[in-house]
Design a protein around this motif. Structure first.
Motif, PDB file in Angstrom:
ATOM      1  N   LEU A  44       4.498  15.164  -2.801  1.00 16.46           N
ATOM      2  CA  LEU A  44       3.293  15.700  -2.173  1.00 16.46           C
ATOM      3  C   LEU A  44       2.054  14.953  -2.650  1.00 16.46           C
ATOM      4  CD1 LEU A  44       1.775  17.830  -0.473  1.00 16.46           C
ATOM      5  CD2 LEU A  44       1.815  19.321  -2.501  1.00 16.46           C
ATOM      6  N   GLU A  45       1.967  14.695  -3.948  1.00 13.32           N
ATOM      7  CA  GLU A  45       0.797  14.002  -4.486  1.00 13.32           C
ATOM      8  C   GLU A  45       0.657  12.594  -3.906  1.00 13.32           C
ATOM      9  OE1 GLU A  45      -1.683  14.948  -6.265  1.00 13.32           O
ATOM     10  OE2 GLU A  45      -1.112  16.591  -7.599  1.00 13.32           O
ATOM     11  N   VAL A  46       1.776  11.911  -3.728  1.00 16.49           N
ATOM     12  CA  VAL A  46       1.713  10.562  -3.169  1.00 16.49           C
ATOM     13  C   VAL A  46       1.159  10.597  -1.748  1.00 16.49           C
ATOM     14  CG1 VAL A  46       3.081   8.588  -2.383  1.00 16.49           C
ATOM     15  CG2 VAL A  46       3.537   9.604  -4.621  1.00 16.49           C
ATOM     16  N   LEU A  47       1.721  11.474  -0.913  1.00 18.96           N
ATOM     17  CA  LEU A  47       1.307  11.497   0.483  1.00 18.96           C
ATOM     18  C   LEU A  47      -0.127  11.978   0.660  1.00 18.96           C
ATOM     19  CD1 LEU A  47       4.421  12.671   2.542  1.00 18.96           C
ATOM     20  CD2 LEU A  47       3.711  10.379   1.883  1.00 18.96           C
ATOM     21  N   ASP A  58      11.065  18.017 -17.139  1.00 16.49           N
ATOM     22  CA  ASP A  58       9.644  17.694 -17.225  1.00 16.49           C
ATOM     23  C   ASP A  58       9.356  16.298 -16.683  1.00 16.49           C
ATOM     24  OD1 ASP A  58       9.074  20.138 -18.338  1.00 16.49           O
ATOM     25  OD2 ASP A  58       8.832  19.391 -20.390  1.00 16.49           O
ATOM     26  N   GLN A  59      10.184  15.348 -17.071  1.00 18.37           N
ATOM     27  CA  GLN A  59       9.937  13.947 -16.727  1.00 18.37           C
ATOM     28  C   GLN A  59      10.027  13.700 -15.227  1.00 18.37           C
ATOM     29  OE1 GLN A  59      12.992  12.420 -19.254  1.00 18.37           O
ATOM     30  NE2 GLN A  59      11.854  12.953 -21.115  1.00 18.37           N
ATOM     31  N   ARG A  60      10.720  14.568 -14.528  1.00 19.87           N
ATOM     32  CA  ARG A  60      10.858  14.419 -13.082  1.00 19.87           C
ATOM     33  C   ARG A  60       9.581  14.810 -12.342  1.00 19.87           C
ATOM     34  NH1 ARG A  60      16.850  17.003 -12.611  1.00 19.87           N
ATOM     35  NH2 ARG A  60      16.340  17.202 -10.382  1.00 19.87           N
ATOM     36  N   SER A  61       8.592  15.324 -13.074  1.00 17.17           N
ATOM     37  CA  SER A  61       7.314  15.672 -12.451  1.00 17.17           C
ATOM     38  C   SER A  61       6.197  14.693 -12.818  1.00 17.17           C
ATOM     39  CB  SER A  61       6.881  17.079 -12.882  1.00 17.17           C
ATOM     40  OG  SER A  61       6.425  17.094 -14.230  1.00 17.17           O
ATOM     41  N   PHE A  62       6.445  13.774 -13.739  1.00 17.18           N
ATOM     42  CA  PHE A  62       5.368  12.943 -14.283  1.00 17.18           C
ATOM     43  C   PHE A  62       4.661  12.100 -13.220  1.00 17.18           C
ATOM     44  CE2 PHE A  62       7.174  12.561 -18.915  1.00 17.18           C
ATOM     45  CZ  PHE A  62       6.961  13.923 -19.094  1.00 17.18           C
ATOM     46  N   ARG A  63       5.412  11.627 -12.220  1.00 19.92           N
ATOM     47  CA  ARG A  63       4.794  10.747 -11.221  1.00 19.92           C
ATOM     48  C   ARG A  63       3.742  11.467 -10.385  1.00 19.92           C
ATOM     49  NH1 ARG A  63       9.899   8.440  -8.206  1.00 19.92           N
ATOM     50  NH2 ARG A  63      10.630  10.524  -8.793  1.00 19.92           N
ATOM     51  N   ALA A  64       3.800  12.789 -10.352  1.00 15.12           N
ATOM     52  CA  ALA A  64       2.757  13.531  -9.633  1.00 15.12           C
ATOM     53  C   ALA A  64       1.388  13.201 -10.204  1.00 15.12           C
ATOM     54  CB  ALA A  64       3.026  15.036  -9.726  1.00 15.12           C
ATOM     55  N   TYR A  65       1.329  13.066 -11.531  1.00 15.71           N
ATOM     56  CA  TYR A  65       0.039  12.808 -12.189  1.00 15.71           C
ATOM     57  C   TYR A  65      -0.381  11.361 -12.022  1.00 15.71           C
ATOM     58  CZ  TYR A  65       1.740  17.183 -13.900  1.00 15.71           C
ATOM     59  OH  TYR A  65       2.266  18.443 -13.929  1.00 15.71           O
ATOM     60  N   LEU A  66       0.582  10.441 -11.997  1.00 20.18           N
ATOM     61  CA  LEU A  66       0.208   9.051 -11.765  1.00 20.18           C
ATOM     62  C   LEU A  66      -0.380   8.896 -10.369  1.00 20.18           C
ATOM     63  CD1 LEU A  66       0.021   6.151 -12.690  1.00 20.18           C
ATOM     64  CD2 LEU A  66       2.390   5.803 -11.972  1.00 20.18           C
ATOM     65  N   ALA A  67       0.246   9.515  -9.371  1.00 22.52           N
ATOM     66  CA  ALA A  67      -0.278   9.423  -8.006  1.00 22.52           C
ATOM     67  C   ALA A  67      -1.666  10.057  -7.915  1.00 22.52           C
ATOM     68  CB  ALA A  67       0.677  10.110  -7.031  1.00 22.52           C
ATOM     69  N   ARG A  68      -1.826  11.242  -8.492  1.00 22.49           N
ATOM     70  CA  ARG A  68      -3.114  11.935  -8.412  1.00 22.49           C
ATOM     71  C   ARG A  68      -4.218  11.165  -9.124  1.00 22.49           C
ATOM     72  NH1 ARG A  68      -3.638  17.569 -11.370  1.00 22.49           N
ATOM     73  NH2 ARG A  68      -1.780  18.015 -10.116  1.00 22.49           N
ATOM     74  N   PHE A  69      -3.904  10.659 -10.314  1.00 23.08           N
ATOM     75  CA  PHE A  69      -4.950  10.022 -11.112  1.00 23.08           C
ATOM     76  C   PHE A  69      -5.228   8.582 -10.669  1.00 23.08           C
ATOM     77  CE2 PHE A  69      -3.712  13.190 -14.646  1.00 23.08           C
ATOM     78  CZ  PHE A  69      -4.519  14.162 -14.063  1.00 23.08           C
ATOM     79  N   LEU A  70      -4.253   7.923 -10.047  1.00 21.63           N
ATOM     80  CA  LEU A  70      -4.556   6.640  -9.417  1.00 21.63           C
ATOM     81  C   LEU A  70      -5.509   6.845  -8.244  1.00 21.63           C
ATOM     82  CD1 LEU A  70      -1.158   4.689  -9.349  1.00 21.63           C
ATOM     83  CD2 LEU A  70      -3.220   4.102 -10.643  1.00 21.63           C
ATOM     84  N   HIS A  78      -0.269   0.026  -3.788  1.00 18.43           N
ATOM     85  CA  HIS A  78       0.846   0.699  -4.471  1.00 18.43           C
ATOM     86  C   HIS A  78       1.191   2.022  -3.788  1.00 18.43           C
ATOM     87  CE1 HIS A  78       1.187  -2.074  -7.751  1.00 18.43           C
ATOM     88  NE2 HIS A  78       0.023  -1.788  -8.300  1.00 18.43           N
ATOM     89  N   LEU A  79       0.171   2.821  -3.494  1.00 17.27           N
ATOM     90  CA  LEU A  79       0.420   4.164  -2.965  1.00 17.27           C
ATOM     91  C   LEU A  79       1.002   4.127  -1.555  1.00 17.27           C
ATOM     92  CD1 LEU A  79      -2.693   6.125  -4.285  1.00 17.27           C
ATOM     93  CD2 LEU A  79      -0.341   6.248  -5.114  1.00 17.27           C
ATOM     94  N   LYS A  80       0.570   3.189  -0.736  1.00 17.21           N
ATOM     95  CA  LYS A  80       1.093   3.133   0.629  1.00 17.21           C
ATOM     96  C   LYS A  80       2.547   2.682   0.651  1.00 17.21           C
ATOM     97  CE  LYS A  80      -3.093   2.707   3.399  1.00 17.21           C
ATOM     98  NZ  LYS A  80      -3.831   1.931   4.432  1.00 17.21           N
ATOM     99  N   THR A  81       2.882   1.709  -0.170  1.00 17.88           N
ATOM    100  CA  THR A  81       4.288   1.293  -0.256  1.00 17.88           C
ATOM    101  C   THR A  81       5.156   2.440  -0.729  1.00 17.88           C
ATOM    102  OG1 THR A  81       3.665  -1.000  -0.720  1.00 17.88           O
ATOM    103  CG2 THR A  81       5.888  -0.327  -1.356  1.00 17.88           C
ATOM    104  N   THR A  82       4.662   3.157  -1.731  1.00 18.81           N
ATOM    105  CA  THR A  82       5.408   4.303  -2.253  1.00 18.81           C
ATOM    106  C   THR A  82       5.504   5.408  -1.212  1.00 18.81           C
ATOM    107  OG1 THR A  82       4.751   3.796  -4.521  1.00 18.81           O
ATOM    108  CG2 THR A  82       5.474   6.035  -4.076  1.00 18.81           C
ATOM    109  N   ALA A  83       4.431   5.651  -0.464  1.00 15.39           N
ATOM    110  CA  ALA A  83       4.435   6.707   0.541  1.00 15.39           C
ATOM    111  C   ALA A  83       5.477   6.460   1.630  1.00 15.39           C
ATOM    112  CB  ALA A  83       3.046   6.844   1.158  1.00 15.39           C
ATOM    113  N   LYS A  84       5.650   5.220   2.019  1.00 11.84           N
ATOM    114  CA  LYS A  84       6.688   4.906   3.000  1.00 11.84           C
ATOM    115  C   LYS A  84       8.066   5.308   2.487  1.00 11.84           C
ATOM    116  CE  LYS A  84       4.265   0.949   5.057  1.00 11.84           C
ATOM    117  NZ  LYS A  84       4.289  -0.529   5.278  1.00 11.84           N
ATOM    118  N   ALA A  85       8.300   5.010   1.219  1.00 16.23           N
ATOM    119  CA  ALA A  85       9.585   5.361   0.622  1.00 16.23           C
ATOM    120  C   ALA A  85       9.739   6.869   0.486  1.00 16.23           C
ATOM    121  CB  ALA A  85       9.721   4.683  -0.743  1.00 16.23           C
ATOM    122  N   VAL A  86       8.640   7.559   0.163  1.00 21.34           N
ATOM    123  CA  VAL A  86       8.681   9.021   0.075  1.00 21.34           C
ATOM    124  C   VAL A  86       9.075   9.615   1.417  1.00 21.34           C
ATOM    125  CG1 VAL A  86       7.236  11.089  -0.182  1.00 21.34           C
ATOM    126  CG2 VAL A  86       7.069   9.238  -1.847  1.00 21.34           C
ATOM    127  N   GLY A  87       8.525   9.084   2.502  1.00 16.91           N
ATOM    128  CA  GLY A  87       8.876   9.584   3.822  1.00 16.91           C
ATOM    129  C   GLY A  87      10.365   9.471   4.104  1.00 16.91           C
TER     130      GLY A  87
END
Length: 460
Positions: free
Chosen positions: A389-392, A310-322, A339-348
């Protein structure tokens, strides 16, 4: 070369040389670049869906992913379709939402209610109000609207408000026989607050939703689940042993996500400074969920490698709700998207794993930590895929209209009292009378004799 491979090479920049994988950053300022990457990630997310397979259940993802996470995943796909005007998954989403709505249209289906918790139910309700805000295609016919589904979820949950223990609040679990029934947690109550704030903004019904939103928020502060000095949202506390006086102080991304976006909805609707200040308070405290590289992470479990499914999905909600917070409270936009752009680079850099070449990992900073600059940490799953997916896709939210309301284009209609008579589903633990017991005994004997006879036949 297959077209999907071409997209992957051009967008995520994979270069495979002697089993060494390298990746260049996405073009985060290009809609087409982000869209192409999100298409791959959405496809990877749906690899875990088995509702249309033989032996699968409509609306459910493969083991070990629980029902609540399915509700969250469909929320991810609703936004995917909205942001990119892509209807690929619309039919699956509609079918799943209507199948899992339950007989009372409040997301308490009989295949889940013996184990369902308040926090499980609310994530399906959140996807329903999200569908209403995005003008997602209604099921039509005799099916309820998305607004009605969200209203029934809210009404069912608020009718379980428990003033007898800890001065209010929802319990974690709905049914007495489930572990956690004597625990009150932030996510269930923050979910009720969040859903109520969205219903308030969508419907404009102050007399019904405003008081409830204020009641839930104030209770969370009163029992110290929410700290308005540090602006942390803690896990919860036990009812029986300490009457909610000794909280469990774990910090999870989805608790903060529900609180900050709930406050953003409240400010966007009321214009009251108190909600503006609360939004900023939670936004500032969100820094605890960004590591030394500025990348979003689950601070409580990732450093010690204990994150559960469950905990491995929690960041989806932080990205969406931010993302929602930035849209609803424009003053927060620059801070949120830094925050989101820095994270998105890492996601890529992370989403380069698996046999498909676009499986996402859990530790998005792995490329920075690994001297060989491999981006994928070897973890994979529904939670990893939907979080990435939510971050990007959050990066293109600004290109589409803000969440609709009933006064500015929202087409979903409802009834404020819909589902109001229901508190718990009409289910109980298995209760066998004498006839049932006798019948079961006979069946057991017959099966036992059959097994013995078959074993004798095989041996002889």
């Amino acid at each position: 070369m297959k077209s999907a491979q071409k997209i992957l090479l051009s967008i995520i920049g994979l270069i495979s040389i002697s089993n060494v994988v390298q990746a260049v950053d996405l073009d985060l300022d290009s809609y087409d670049s982000i869209y192409a990457a999100c298409q791959l990630l959405a496809t990877g997310l749906m690899d875990y869906y088995w509702g249309q397979d033989y032996g699968g259940t409509i609306g459910m993802f493969t083991h070990p992913y629980y029902w609540w996470e399915a509700g969250g995943a469909f929320g991810s796909l609703i936004d995917y379709g909205y942001f990119f005007e892509n209807s690929t998954y619309d039919a699956v989403i509609i079918q799943s939402m209507m199948y899992q709505k339950g007989d009372d249209s409040n997301f308490m289906p009989l295949n889940q209610t013996t184990t369902e918790g308040n926090d499980d139910q609310v994530f399906w309700g959140i996807s329903a109000i999200q569908a209403a805000e995005r003008n997602f295609t209604e099921a039509g016919g005799n099916y309820p609207s998305y607004l009605e589904l969200a209203q029934a979820t809210f009404n069912t949950m608020k009718n379980r408000w428990d003033d007898d223990n800890c001065g209010g609040g929802l319990r974690w679990q709905i049914f007495t026989w489930n572990n956690g029934y004597d625990y009150k947690n932030t996510v269930s109550n923050a979910g009720l607050f969040h859903l109520g704030a969205r219903l308030l903004r969508y419907t404009g019904n102050d007399s019904y939703y405003l008081d409830w939103c204020e009641r839930v928020y104030d209770w969370l502060v009163d029992v110290d689940f929410v700290d308005e000095t540090l602006w942390y949202a803690y896990d919860g506390a036990d009812i029986v042993n300490n009457s909610c006086t000794q909280r469990t102080s774990y910090l999870w991304t989805y608790n903060l996500a529900l609180m900050i976006s709930g406050c953003a909805y409240m400010y966007n609707y009321t214009g009251e400074e108190v909600w503006y200040n609360r939004t900023w308070g939670f936004l500032k405290s969100s820094s605890v969920f960004f590591d030394n590289y500025g990348v979003m992470y689950e601070a409580t479990c990732m450093p010690v490698h204990t994150c559960q499914t469950d905990q491995r999905s929690f960041r989806a909600y932080l990205a969406r709700f931010l993302q929602l917070t930035a849209i609803l409270v424009p003053d927060t936009y620059d801070t949120v998207y830094a925050h989101l752009k820095t994270t998105a680079k890492a996601v890529g850099l992370s989403c380069v794993g698996g046999t498909d070449g676009h499986t996402c990992g859990m530790n998005w900073s792995y490329s920075g930590l690994n001297p060989n600059n491999y981006g994928w940490d070897g973890y994979y799953g529904l939670g990893e895929q939907m979080s990435a997916l939510e971050v990007l896709q959050s990066l293109v939210a600004i290109d589409r209209p803000a969440p609709y309301t009933s006064r500015d284009g929202g087409s979903s209609t409802g009834d404020v009292t819909f589902g109001n008579s229901t508190t718990v589903a009409t289910v109980k633990m298995l209760d066998l009378d004498k006839g049932d017991t006798a019948g079961a005994s006979i069946i057991t004997v017959i099966v036992g004799i059959t097994i013995i006879a078959l074993g004798y036949y095989v041996i002889v």
